[in-house]
Design a protein around this motif. Sequence first.
Motif, PDB file in Angstrom:
ATOM      1  N   GLY A 180     -13.847  49.004 -34.828  1.00  0.00           N
ATOM      2  CA  GLY A 180     -13.589  47.622 -35.228  1.00  0.00           C
ATOM      3  C   GLY A 180     -14.878  46.837 -35.281  1.00  0.00           C
ATOM      4  N   PRO A 181     -14.773  45.523 -35.525  1.00  0.00           N
ATOM      5  CA  PRO A 181     -15.977  44.687 -35.626  1.00  0.00           C
ATOM      6  C   PRO A 181     -16.750  44.672 -34.313  1.00  0.00           C
ATOM      7  CG  PRO A 181     -14.009  43.507 -36.377  1.00  0.00           C
ATOM      8  CD  PRO A 181     -13.536  44.747 -35.706  1.00  0.00           C
ATOM      9  N   PRO A 182     -18.052  44.426 -34.369  1.00  0.00           N
ATOM     10  CA  PRO A 182     -18.849  44.362 -33.135  1.00  0.00           C
ATOM     11  C   PRO A 182     -18.449  43.172 -32.275  1.00  0.00           C
ATOM     12  CG  PRO A 182     -20.165  43.660 -35.021  1.00  0.00           C
ATOM     13  CD  PRO A 182     -18.886  44.188 -35.573  1.00  0.00           C
ATOM     14  N   GLY A 183     -18.615  43.336 -30.973  1.00  0.00           N
ATOM     15  CA  GLY A 183     -18.398  42.217 -30.049  1.00  0.00           C
ATOM     16  C   GLY A 183     -16.954  41.914 -29.741  1.00  0.00           C
ATOM     17  N   CYS A 184     -16.036  42.864 -29.993  1.00  0.00           N
ATOM     18  CA  CYS A 184     -14.605  42.594 -29.791  1.00  0.00           C
ATOM     19  C   CYS A 184     -14.030  43.265 -28.545  1.00  0.00           C
ATOM     20  CB  CYS A 184     -13.816  43.001 -31.032  1.00  0.00           C
ATOM     21  SG  CYS A 184     -14.123  41.925 -32.459  1.00  0.00           S
ATOM     22  N   GLY A 185     -14.874  43.789 -27.669  1.00  0.00           N
ATOM     23  CA  GLY A 185     -14.401  44.243 -26.361  1.00  0.00           C
ATOM     24  C   GLY A 185     -14.049  45.700 -26.244  1.00  0.00           C
ATOM     25  N   LYS A 186     -14.630  46.555 -27.089  1.00  0.00           N
ATOM     26  CA  LYS A 186     -14.292  47.984 -27.010  1.00  0.00           C
ATOM     27  C   LYS A 186     -14.741  48.591 -25.673  1.00  0.00           C
ATOM     28  CE  LYS A 186     -16.258  48.630 -31.126  1.00  0.00           C
ATOM     29  NZ  LYS A 186     -16.240  47.295 -31.728  1.00  0.00           N
ATOM     30  N   THR A 187     -15.925  48.218 -25.216  1.00  0.00           N
ATOM     31  CA  THR A 187     -16.421  48.756 -23.939  1.00  0.00           C
ATOM     32  C   THR A 187     -15.567  48.267 -22.775  1.00  0.00           C
ATOM     33  OG1 THR A 187     -18.677  48.832 -24.815  1.00  0.00           O
ATOM     34  CG2 THR A 187     -18.428  48.912 -22.423  1.00  0.00           C
ATOM     35  N   ARG A 302      -7.358  60.715 -32.328  1.00  0.00           N
ATOM     36  CA  ARG A 302      -6.614  59.463 -32.422  1.00  0.00           C
ATOM     37  C   ARG A 302      -7.585  58.296 -32.563  1.00  0.00           C
ATOM     38  NH1 ARG A 302      -3.571  61.221 -27.135  1.00  0.00           N
ATOM     39  NH2 ARG A 302      -5.584  62.238 -27.030  1.00  0.00           N
ATOM     40  N   THR A 303      -7.244  57.380 -33.423  1.00  0.00           N
ATOM     41  CA  THR A 303      -8.099  56.210 -33.633  1.00  0.00           C
ATOM     42  C   THR A 303      -7.321  54.954 -33.272  1.00  0.00           C
ATOM     43  OG1 THR A 303      -7.456  56.018 -35.957  1.00  0.00           O
ATOM     44  CG2 THR A 303      -9.424  57.316 -35.467  1.00  0.00           C
ATOM     45  N   LEU A 304      -8.035  53.972 -32.812  1.00  0.00           N
ATOM     46  CA  LEU A 304      -7.412  52.709 -32.419  1.00  0.00           C
ATOM     47  C   LEU A 304      -8.281  51.569 -32.932  1.00  0.00           C
ATOM     48  CD1 LEU A 304      -5.222  51.211 -30.877  1.00  0.00           C
ATOM     49  CD2 LEU A 304      -6.554  51.467 -28.804  1.00  0.00           C
ATOM     50  N   LEU A 305      -7.691  50.720 -33.764  1.00  0.00           N
ATOM     51  CA  LEU A 305      -8.403  49.577 -34.338  1.00  0.00           C
ATOM     52  C   LEU A 305      -8.424  48.432 -33.327  1.00  0.00           C
ATOM     53  CD1 LEU A 305      -9.716  48.060 -36.715  1.00  0.00           C
ATOM     54  CD2 LEU A 305      -7.413  47.547 -37.542  1.00  0.00           C
ATOM     55  N   VAL A 306      -9.613  48.020 -32.928  1.00  0.00           N
ATOM     56  CA  VAL A 306      -9.777  46.896 -32.002  1.00  0.00           C
ATOM     57  C   VAL A 306     -10.241  45.696 -32.823  1.00  0.00           C
ATOM     58  CG1 VAL A 306     -10.921  46.036 -29.932  1.00  0.00           C
ATOM     59  CG2 VAL A 306     -10.352  48.470 -30.135  1.00  0.00           C
ATOM     60  N   LEU A 307      -9.334  44.772 -33.052  1.00  0.00           N
ATOM     61  CA  LEU A 307      -9.580  43.632 -33.937  1.00  0.00           C
ATOM     62  C   LEU A 307     -10.157  42.448 -33.156  1.00  0.00           C
ATOM     63  CD1 LEU A 307      -6.247  43.948 -35.902  1.00  0.00           C
ATOM     64  CD2 LEU A 307      -8.535  44.264 -36.872  1.00  0.00           C
ATOM     65  N   PRO A 308     -10.602  41.413 -33.874  1.00  0.00           N
ATOM     66  CA  PRO A 308     -11.025  40.200 -33.168  1.00  0.00           C
ATOM     67  C   PRO A 308      -9.902  39.701 -32.277  1.00  0.00           C
ATOM     68  CG  PRO A 308     -11.654  40.077 -35.471  1.00  0.00           C
ATOM     69  CD  PRO A 308     -10.800  41.305 -35.329  1.00  0.00           C
ATOM     70  N   PRO A 309     -10.214  39.109 -31.148  1.00  0.00           N
ATOM     71  CA  PRO A 309      -9.174  38.690 -30.195  1.00  0.00           C
ATOM     72  C   PRO A 309      -8.158  37.752 -30.825  1.00  0.00           C
ATOM     73  CG  PRO A 309     -11.324  37.722 -29.654  1.00  0.00           C
ATOM     74  CD  PRO A 309     -11.566  38.762 -30.684  1.00  0.00           C
ATOM     75  N   ASP A 310      -6.888  37.988 -30.481  1.00  0.00           N
ATOM     76  CA  ASP A 310      -5.835  37.109 -30.969  1.00  0.00           C
ATOM     77  C   ASP A 310      -5.828  35.810 -30.161  1.00  0.00           C
ATOM     78  OD1 ASP A 310      -4.851  37.939 -28.543  1.00  0.00           O
ATOM     79  OD2 ASP A 310      -3.335  39.271 -29.392  1.00  0.00           O
ATOM     80  N   GLY A 311      -4.845  34.942 -30.430  1.00  0.00           N
ATOM     81  CA  GLY A 311      -4.808  33.634 -29.775  1.00  0.00           C
ATOM     82  C   GLY A 311      -4.846  33.693 -28.266  1.00  0.00           C
ATOM     83  N   PRO A 312      -3.927  34.437 -27.619  1.00  0.00           N
ATOM     84  CA  PRO A 312      -3.968  34.516 -26.153  1.00  0.00           C
ATOM     85  C   PRO A 312      -5.285  35.089 -25.631  1.00  0.00           C
ATOM     86  CG  PRO A 312      -1.857  35.306 -26.981  1.00  0.00           C
ATOM     87  CD  PRO A 312      -2.728  35.096 -28.174  1.00  0.00           C
ATOM     88  N   ALA A 313      -5.837  36.060 -26.360  1.00  0.00           N
ATOM     89  CA  ALA A 313      -7.109  36.645 -25.917  1.00  0.00           C
ATOM     90  C   ALA A 313      -8.243  35.635 -26.042  1.00  0.00           C
ATOM     91  CB  ALA A 313      -7.424  37.895 -26.738  1.00  0.00           C
ATOM     92  N   ARG A 314      -8.252  34.868 -27.142  1.00  0.00           N
ATOM     93  CA  ARG A 314      -9.314  33.853 -27.301  1.00  0.00           C
ATOM     94  C   ARG A 314      -9.220  32.791 -26.214  1.00  0.00           C
ATOM     95  NH1 ARG A 314      -7.734  34.233 -32.623  1.00  0.00           N
ATOM     96  NH2 ARG A 314      -6.992  32.081 -32.817  1.00  0.00           N
ATOM     97  N   GLU A 315      -8.001  32.416 -25.870  1.00  0.00           N
ATOM     98  CA  GLU A 315      -7.839  31.429 -24.800  1.00  0.00           C
ATOM     99  C   GLU A 315      -8.379  31.963 -23.474  1.00  0.00           C
ATOM    100  OE1 GLU A 315      -4.363  28.961 -22.397  1.00  0.00           O
ATOM    101  OE2 GLU A 315      -3.896  29.909 -24.324  1.00  0.00           O
ATOM    102  N   ALA A 316      -8.069  33.232 -23.174  1.00  0.00           N
ATOM    103  CA  ALA A 316      -8.548  33.835 -21.923  1.00  0.00           C
ATOM    104  C   ALA A 316     -10.070  33.930 -21.910  1.00  0.00           C
ATOM    105  CB  ALA A 316      -7.923  35.217 -21.751  1.00  0.00           C
ATOM    106  N   ILE A 317     -10.670  34.296 -23.051  1.00  0.00           N
ATOM    107  CA  ILE A 317     -12.130  34.428 -23.122  1.00  0.00           C
ATOM    108  C   ILE A 317     -12.801  33.073 -22.970  1.00  0.00           C
ATOM    109  CG2 ILE A 317     -14.061  35.057 -24.635  1.00  0.00           C
ATOM    110  CD1 ILE A 317     -12.179  37.207 -25.837  1.00  0.00           C
TER     111      ILE A 317
END
Length: 420
Positions: A180-187, A302-317
Amino acid sequence: MSDDSPLIRSLRAAVAAAPGDVPLRLHLAELLLAAGRGDEAVAEAAAALQHAPGDADARALMTRAMGIPPAPVPDAAEGSGFDWSAAEREVDGIVPPRFATGGSEGGGAEAPLTSDGAGDGPGDADAWEVDAPGTVRLADVGGMQDVKDRLEAAFLAPMRNPELRRLYGKSLRGGLLLYGPPGCGKTFIARAVAGELGAGFLSVSLNDILDLYIGASEKNVHDVFETARRQAPCVVFLDELDALGGKRSRTHSSGLRNVVNQLLTELDGVSAAANEGVFVLAATNVPWDVDIALRRPGRLDRTLLVLPPDGPAREAILRYHLRERPIENVDLAKLVKATEDFSGADLAHLCETAAESALLDSARTGAVRMIGMKDLLGAARQIRPSTGPWFATAKNVATFANDGGTYDDLLGYLKRKRKL
């Protein structure tokens, strides 16, 4: 269970009443293992590690329950029988060291160097440090429910349900590619998986592997997996897989091609049971640059798409990055709406920019003021989401190179967001 002995039934009841009692749970696991019920013993040991990350007894019990042989201890007495110490004393003062430091005050010599560089660096599996099971869990990841559900199916459910795993023939091995895009929390997600499994965490990047000397890079790859096997359960996290496992057809360096070949060998394991308890997670921003052989079934299949954080995730961040800053009258719901498509790194930068604005204003006026919505919304307008260029490239790949439906999840997202 109906075939439990009275002692095991009693211990199960005691563990249910006191789930945090690690010694009691380990005693139950020992009895289960002695009764030939290794899968149930693994589950109890994993639960113990969740309550006491890094517990040596729990880790040792899990290793035995998985049937992983202990690392052999070399016997110093074994060898060819030649007395090297006596030979060294005999030539002492006659044969000089290969490399010596000149002009040092103590007259000492450096350790001899080897022609392949093996003596220059870590050189063996003991040099790789495995982080103890951490306290980060998937519950600490804000939002991203789809990601959590996929991870539950791929790794966590089989570990927690040994009887179902045995019924369906699901092993404790596995490989998953996060993209997914960089900086979206894969690590961060990879660390959360290790925490859920009660497993050690070993992070590896190209800088850790690549070596100047011929054959040393491949040896580093082997040592990483040997370390993980000895300290199973362990999550091996391959960061920036496109650099470590790029397409061999595009690689001009034979050294990098050999690294990919070695990585393929280690993922397969010497035998089917060699990688039992070793969970391989990899992350990349450009999955289309990863060698196709790495994604063959049985490897990172198996692949897993990690997208930019959704609304609840953005609020938590946002809440996390503002928690220790002086703020007032901040409307997080409004700020969340203004940060659509922002990555986690973008949100951290937004909070930093807003704090910088308030700091400079306070320095100019001589009166300290709080960070407000004006600062935060101003920073949101100033910062462009870093995910935009990634989606521009990914759209072309997903549209014209979606062989075998590899990027169906990405296509679905793009259509929902009307980026396609």
